[in-house]
Design an enzyme around this catalytic site. Sequence first.
Site, PDB file in Angstrom:
ATOM      1  N   LYS A  26       1.045  -0.607   0.282  1.00  0.00           N
ATOM      2  CA  LYS A  26       0.005   0.154   0.066  1.00  0.00           C
ATOM      3  C   LYS A  26       0.957   1.077   0.227  1.00  0.00           C
ATOM      4  CE  LYS A  26      -3.901  -1.944   2.630  1.00  0.00           C
ATOM      5  NZ  LYS A  26      -4.357  -1.850   3.760  1.00  0.00           N
ATOM      6  N   GLY A  73      -8.618   6.287  -1.259  1.00  0.00           N
ATOM      7  CA  GLY A  73      -9.381   5.348  -2.664  1.00  0.00           C
ATOM      8  C   GLY A  73      -8.695   4.269  -3.351  1.00  0.00           C
ATOM      9  N   GLY A  74      -7.895   3.540  -2.566  1.00  0.00           N
ATOM     10  CA  GLY A  74      -7.256   2.467  -3.790  1.00  0.00           C
ATOM     11  C   GLY A  74      -6.269   2.768  -4.588  1.00  0.00           C
ATOM     12  N   GLU A 125       1.592  -5.155   3.814  1.00  0.00           N
ATOM     13  CA  GLU A 125       0.514  -6.190   5.458  1.00  0.00           C
ATOM     14  C   GLU A 125      -0.146  -7.293   5.336  1.00  0.00           C
ATOM     15  OE1 GLU A 125      -1.821  -2.485   7.507  1.00  0.00           O
ATOM     16  OE2 GLU A 125      -2.639  -3.547   6.320  1.00  0.00           O
ATOM     17  N   HIS A 134     -14.896  -4.306   5.811  1.00  0.00           N
ATOM     18  CA  HIS A 134     -14.692  -2.670   6.625  1.00  0.00           C
ATOM     19  C   HIS A 134     -15.869  -2.611   7.490  1.00  0.00           C
ATOM     20  CE1 HIS A 134     -12.746   0.992   4.695  1.00  0.00           C
ATOM     21  NE2 HIS A 134     -13.362   1.033   6.268  1.00  0.00           N
ATOM     22  N   ARG A 147     -11.483  13.788   9.686  1.00  0.00           N
ATOM     23  CA  ARG A 147     -12.768  14.499   9.430  1.00  0.00           C
ATOM     24  C   ARG A 147     -14.205  14.253   9.157  1.00  0.00           C
ATOM     25  NH1 ARG A 147     -13.867  11.667   4.931  1.00  0.00           N
ATOM     26  NH2 ARG A 147     -11.484  10.095   4.076  1.00  0.00           N
ATOM     27  N   VAL A 196     -18.132  10.814   4.455  1.00  0.00           N
ATOM     28  CA  VAL A 196     -19.394  11.014   3.443  1.00  0.00           C
ATOM     29  C   VAL A 196     -21.039  10.286   4.235  1.00  0.00           C
ATOM     30  CG1 VAL A 196     -20.325   9.877   1.975  1.00  0.00           C
ATOM     31  CG2 VAL A 196     -18.225  11.150   1.580  1.00  0.00           C
TER      32      VAL A 196
END
Length: 455
Positions: free
Chosen positions: A158, A164-165, A200, A208, A292, A295
């Site tokens: 990663k 966002g992938g 990982e 998720h 933050r 959404v």
Amino acid sequence: MFKKILIANRGEIALRIIRTCKEMGIKTVAVYSTADKDSLHVRFADEAICIGPPPSKESYLDIPRIISAAEITNADAIHPGYGFLSENSKFSGICAENGIKFIGATPDQIDGMGNKAQAKITMEKAGVPCVPGSKGLITDLADARKTAKKIGYPVMVKASAGGGGKGMRMIPSEDQLEELLDSAKRESSASFGNDDMYMEKFIEEPRHIEIQIIGDQTGNACHLSERDCSVQRRHQKLVEEVPSPFMTKKLRDKMGEAAIKASKAVKYEGAGTVEFLVDKHRNFFFMEMNTRIQVEHPVTEMITGYDLIQEQIRVAAGEVLSFKKERIRLRGHSIEVRINAEDPDDFTPSPGEIKQFHAAGGLGVRFDSAMYNGYRIPPYYDSMIGKLIVHGRNREECIRRLRRAIMETVVDGVKTTLPLHLWIIDQPEFQSGDYTIHWLEQQLEKKTEKLSKDD
């Protein structure tokens, strides 16, 4: 309490913040690009200032212009919403330097959790379960091979600065390590200007699940239950629900305690989300922390009755939390679907003019959007144009209400993902709650193959 708040964002989240500010008796300032001059957040704010042309880097990401707008209008605080500058530590710091309160995390908190490799080290020290992986960044191919062998294939690489992938690859075996690692590094460099990577263990059959937290300036922290965000495509969330159909009380308590540990480890201030991967045995592992508002925050509001934007503002103004963990009561079930202006068959963007718009209503239905009849969706920003949120006494009622609300919603003139959501909630796996983060992509592949055979 603040007298005037500038909202450094656009669309539905800007409108969402304006609504809460009005209820709190706080004046608002909207900023907008020339592409958004006819937007509802511009219309409903007390003041509005154009900060540049359509490209984000020349408007919504232009820090000097936003600070100037705040100074011109005498705003004493800035709410960044989500996206854009909401997790930009430089912006948070510049606000402080100019005597303007940033309604969000401090620069140290953003930096501490924004660098995912460093965040993992912090969480391990705090006793938060983490996915087995590299101790910090991968230094070279030899280090990657050694680490992968130690934790066992399959592994995930990663981007440390990612999201966002992007810059993420699953590596099933050693013979594919070099190729996929190089591919991830190139994508990370192109997307974030940084090709630092960490590794990982790949969690099989994962869900998720994230925990909503709020912390105040006195050190208090509280969690407001979980959200299941496992219905995803290419690591982008499409459907969120609470409570998770996979959750047990024991698991909720353990994950909630871990989220509070994460919050206190960085002395977190404001609304944030601690995100976890949960395997099929209900073992959970820290993934990241979003510093933050999310959404998907409305589903938490629907089952707790608390206005999370109001809590953000109150905490930023120095007030203590208005609730305690033991007083929070979860009521019923809530599901949110994200409505994107995209072709539901191939997910290509579909900007343009909305010829006709009708938002679903009725008991237990909430529609967060800045759409209206005649609104022209600009091609410059994220394709999400609305969020349909429903609440019911239980999951079964919630799904029935969601189906009705989707069918009642009208968005003509552009293509949207509404038909996709109707299809998703009618799938047996969704109905039973038996899905993982890979489920939707697998179903879409099967659907495409079937259509190809039928043709």
